[in-house]
Design an enzyme around this catalytic site. Sequence first.
Site, PDB file in Angstrom:
ATOM      1  CE  LYS A 137      -3.266  -0.807  -0.592  1.00 19.43           C
ATOM      2  NZ  LYS A 137      -3.796  -1.361  -1.977  1.00 19.43           N
TER       3      LYS A 137
ATOM      4  NE  ARG B  22       0.006   6.236   1.115  1.00 22.58           N
ATOM      5  CZ  ARG B  22      -1.237   5.649   0.470  1.00 22.58           C
ATOM      6  NH1 ARG B  22      -1.511   4.498   0.472  1.00 22.58           N
ATOM      7  NH2 ARG B  22      -2.307   6.635  -0.008  1.00 22.58           N
TER       8      ARG B  22
ATOM      9  CB  SER C 179      -3.838   2.914   1.979  1.00 24.94           C
ATOM     10  OG  SER C 179      -4.036   2.117   0.941  1.00 24.94           O
TER      11      SER C 179
ATOM     12  CE1 TYR D   4       3.021  14.311 -13.311  1.00 27.76           C
ATOM     13  CE2 TYR D   4       2.458  13.870 -10.868  1.00 27.76           C
ATOM     14  CZ  TYR D   4       2.721  14.796 -11.949  1.00 27.76           C
ATOM     15  OH  TYR D   4       3.047  15.889 -11.588  1.00 27.76           O
TER      16      TYR D   4
ATOM     17  CE  LYS E 273      -2.342  -1.456  -7.097  1.00 31.98           C
ATOM     18  NZ  LYS E 273      -1.877  -2.556  -6.022  1.00 31.98           N
ATOM     19  N   GLY E 274      -5.457   4.092  -5.512  1.00 31.73           N
ATOM     20  CA  GLY E 274      -6.107   5.332  -5.366  1.00 31.73           C
ATOM     21  C   GLY E 274      -7.487   5.208  -5.074  1.00 31.73           C
ATOM     22  NE  ARG E 275      -9.600  -0.807  -3.380  1.00 28.43           N
ATOM     23  CZ  ARG E 275      -8.856  -1.552  -3.069  1.00 28.43           C
ATOM     24  NH1 ARG E 275      -7.868  -1.684  -2.286  1.00 28.43           N
ATOM     25  NH2 ARG E 275      -8.897  -3.110  -3.600  1.00 28.43           N
ATOM     26  CB  SER E 276     -12.383   7.197  -1.356  1.00 30.53           C
ATOM     27  OG  SER E 276     -13.305   6.390  -1.307  1.00 30.53           O
ATOM     28  CG  HIS E 277      -7.524   6.311   2.188  1.00 28.64           C
ATOM     29  ND1 HIS E 277      -6.117   6.857   2.385  1.00 28.64           N
ATOM     30  CD2 HIS E 277      -7.307   5.777   1.207  1.00 28.64           C
ATOM     31  CE1 HIS E 277      -5.457   6.157   1.841  1.00 28.64           C
ATOM     32  NE2 HIS E 277      -6.065   5.579   0.952  1.00 28.64           N
TER      33      HIS E 277
HETATM   34  N1  LIG Z   1       0.767   6.577 -10.290  1.00 28.90           N
HETATM   35  C1  LIG Z   1      -0.112   5.846  -9.303  1.00 28.90           C
HETATM   36  N2  LIG Z   1      -1.220   5.520  -9.718  1.00 28.90           N
HETATM   37  C2  LIG Z   1      -2.052   5.008  -8.668  1.00 28.90           C
HETATM   38  N3  LIG Z   1      -1.603   4.610  -7.464  1.00 28.90           N
HETATM   39  C3  LIG Z   1      -0.351   5.285  -7.127  1.00 28.90           C
HETATM   40  C4  LIG Z   1       0.169   5.787  -7.835  1.00 28.90           C
HETATM   41  N4  LIG Z   1       1.640   6.095  -7.430  1.00 28.90           N
HETATM   42  C5  LIG Z   1       1.437   5.780  -6.112  1.00 28.90           C
HETATM   43  N5  LIG Z   1       0.063   5.222  -5.866  1.00 28.90           N
HETATM   44  C6  LIG Z   1      -0.463   4.791  -4.635  1.00 28.90           C
HETATM   45  O1  LIG Z   1      -0.357   3.194  -4.816  1.00 28.90           O
HETATM   46  C7  LIG Z   1      -1.053   2.717  -3.576  1.00 28.90           C
HETATM   47  C8  LIG Z   1      -1.265   1.290  -3.514  1.00 28.90           C
HETATM   48  O2  LIG Z   1       0.168   0.799  -3.298  1.00 28.90           O
HETATM   49  P1  LIG Z   1       0.583  -0.586  -3.457  1.00 28.90           P
HETATM   50  O3  LIG Z   1       0.781  -0.613  -5.197  1.00 28.90           O
HETATM   51  O4  LIG Z   1       1.794  -0.807  -2.832  1.00 28.90           O
HETATM   52  O5  LIG Z   1      -0.724  -1.641  -3.115  1.00 28.90           O
HETATM   53  S1  LIG Z   1      -0.505  -3.186  -3.044  1.00 28.90           S
HETATM   54  O6  LIG Z   1       0.311  -3.429  -1.791  1.00 28.90           O
HETATM   55  O7  LIG Z   1       0.335  -3.649  -4.220  1.00 28.90           O
HETATM   56  O8  LIG Z   1      -1.771  -3.498  -2.932  1.00 28.90           O
HETATM   57  C9  LIG Z   1      -2.289   3.686  -3.830  1.00 28.90           C
HETATM   58  O9  LIG Z   1      -2.712   3.883  -2.567  1.00 28.90           O
HETATM   59  P2  LIG Z   1      -4.462   4.297  -2.307  1.00 28.90           P
HETATM   60  O10 LIG Z   1      -4.464   5.680  -2.561  1.00 28.90           O
HETATM   61  O11 LIG Z   1      -4.661   4.257  -0.861  1.00 28.90           O
HETATM   62  O12 LIG Z   1      -5.314   3.180  -2.785  1.00 28.90           O
HETATM   63  C10 LIG Z   1      -1.818   4.907  -4.475  1.00 28.90           C
HETATM   64  O13 LIG Z   1      -1.921   5.942  -3.448  1.00 28.90           O
END
Ligand SMILES: Nc1ncnc2c1ncn2[C@@H]1O[C@H](COP(=O)(O)OS(=O)(=O)O)[C@@H](OP(=O)(O)O)[C@H]1O
Length: 347
Positions: A81, A167, A175, A288, A305-309
Site C-alpha cells: 500500500k 509511505r 489504505s 501520474y 489503486k487510489g481508492r478513497s479512504h
Molecule cells: N501513479 C499511481 N497510480 C495509482 N496509484 C498510485 C500511483 N502512485 C502511487 N500510488 C499509490 O499506490 C497505492 C497502492 O500501493 P501498492 O501498489 O503498494 O498496493 S499493493 O500493496 O500492491 O496492493 C495507492 O494507495 P491508495 O491511494 O490508498 O489506494 C496509491 O496512493
Amino acid sequence: MINGKRRTADQYVNGAPINLREEAINAGLIPSSYVGDIFRQGCYLYLSNGFIKQKDIPKSSAQILHCKKRLPTAFIIGVKKSGTTTLGRYVDLHENIVVAHNARLYTNRSTYTVEQSVHQYYQSMPYSTEDEITVANFPGYYWMNRPSFLQALPYMPENPKIIAILRNPVKRAISDYRHMQDTRESYSESRRHIPTFLGDDIRSTFEETVLLPNGSINATLNFIQQGMYAKHLSQFVKFIPRKRILLLSGDEFAKNPLLSLRKVEQFLGVKPFYKDDYFVYNKEKGFYCAEIPSRPDWNCMSDLKGRSHPNVSEEVLKKLEEFYKPYNLKLGAQFDLLSSNFEWIRK
Ligand SMILES: Nc1ncnc2c1ncn2[C@@H]1O[C@H](COP(=O)(O)OS(=O)(=O)O)[C@@H](OP(=O)(O)O)[C@H]1O
C-alpha cells in the site's frame, strides 16, 4: 499508430536488421491481418491494438539476443500500500530492466529444500537479454514471505540490492484497511466474519478495528505492525549492507514518479532512460500515468489503486501518529533520513 501511419517494426537485433512484424507473422505470433504498432523491449514484443499486450519475441531473435531466464539482482520488497505495484510497473518500462511481478519464494515449506525453491523461483522469472537486469517486485518479501526471502538470498546473484518504498505509516494503515475491507466484500456472505488471511479482525469502522477496549492502538494487528518500518527493515540490514538498500518515499513517488525513478536508475546502475514527458498527470485518476511511446501496453494503474479512504477521527489519527513516532525516528536515524524528503519522519 502515429498520425494515422503504422510504425514500422524494423529493429537492429545485435547488429542485424530484422523486420519484427514479418518475423512475428511468420512465427504465427500475430495474425497477418494485425494492424497496429509493434515494439520490442528485451525478449518481448509490445503490441498496441488495444487488447493484445505482450508476446514473446520470435525464437530466432530470442537466440540472437541470448534470451534466458535470470535470477533477480535487485528486489522491490514493499511495503504493501505504499506504491509498490506502480513502482514495479514503471521500473519495468525501463529498456534495460525486466520486472518479475509477484514472484514468491517458498523456502519454508517442509516439502522443498532451499535449492529446490530457488530453482522454482528461477523458473518463474521472465526472459531477459544480456543488456537487461531482472528486478523482482513483491510486497510480500517485506512481510509474510520475509523468512523465505532472507533464507534464499545467499542463493541469489552476488551483492543483491533492495528497494523499499515507504509511505506515511498512518496513511498506509488506512489504505490497507480499505483494501482489506474491499477484499472481504468480495467474499461470500458466510465467510465475511472470518478475519483476513493474516488474522486481522477487520470491523466496520477503522477506529473500532485499531483501538483496544482501553483506547490504545492494537499493536498486535498485522496491518498496524507493517508500518513499524525500522523494526522490520532491521531484519534486512543484518543480511544486506546499508549502501545496497534504497529507501524511496511513497508519498513523493505518487507526486513525482520521475524523481523516484531517476533514483532507482542511479541506484541500479542502469543508463538514464526516463524522460520528463514520460509521466503525465491524469486529473481523473489524481495520479501520474505512464506515456512512453515504445511501451503502449502500460498507461494508468487500475481503479484498485487510489481508492478513497474512510474518514478517521482526529483523535485516532493523533494516537496513530504518536504510536508510530518512535519507529519513524529510529528509521530516520538508522537510514540517515532525518533531513530528507520523508516529511512524516520528522513530525
Ligand atoms: N501513479 C499511481 N497510480 C495509482 N496509484 C498510485 C500511483 N502512485 C502511487 N500510488 C499509490 O499506490 C497505492 C497502492 O500501493 P501498492 O501498489 O503498494 O498496493 S499493493 O500493496 O500492491 O496492493 C495507492 O494507495 P491508495 O491511494 O490508498 O489506494 C496509491 O496512493
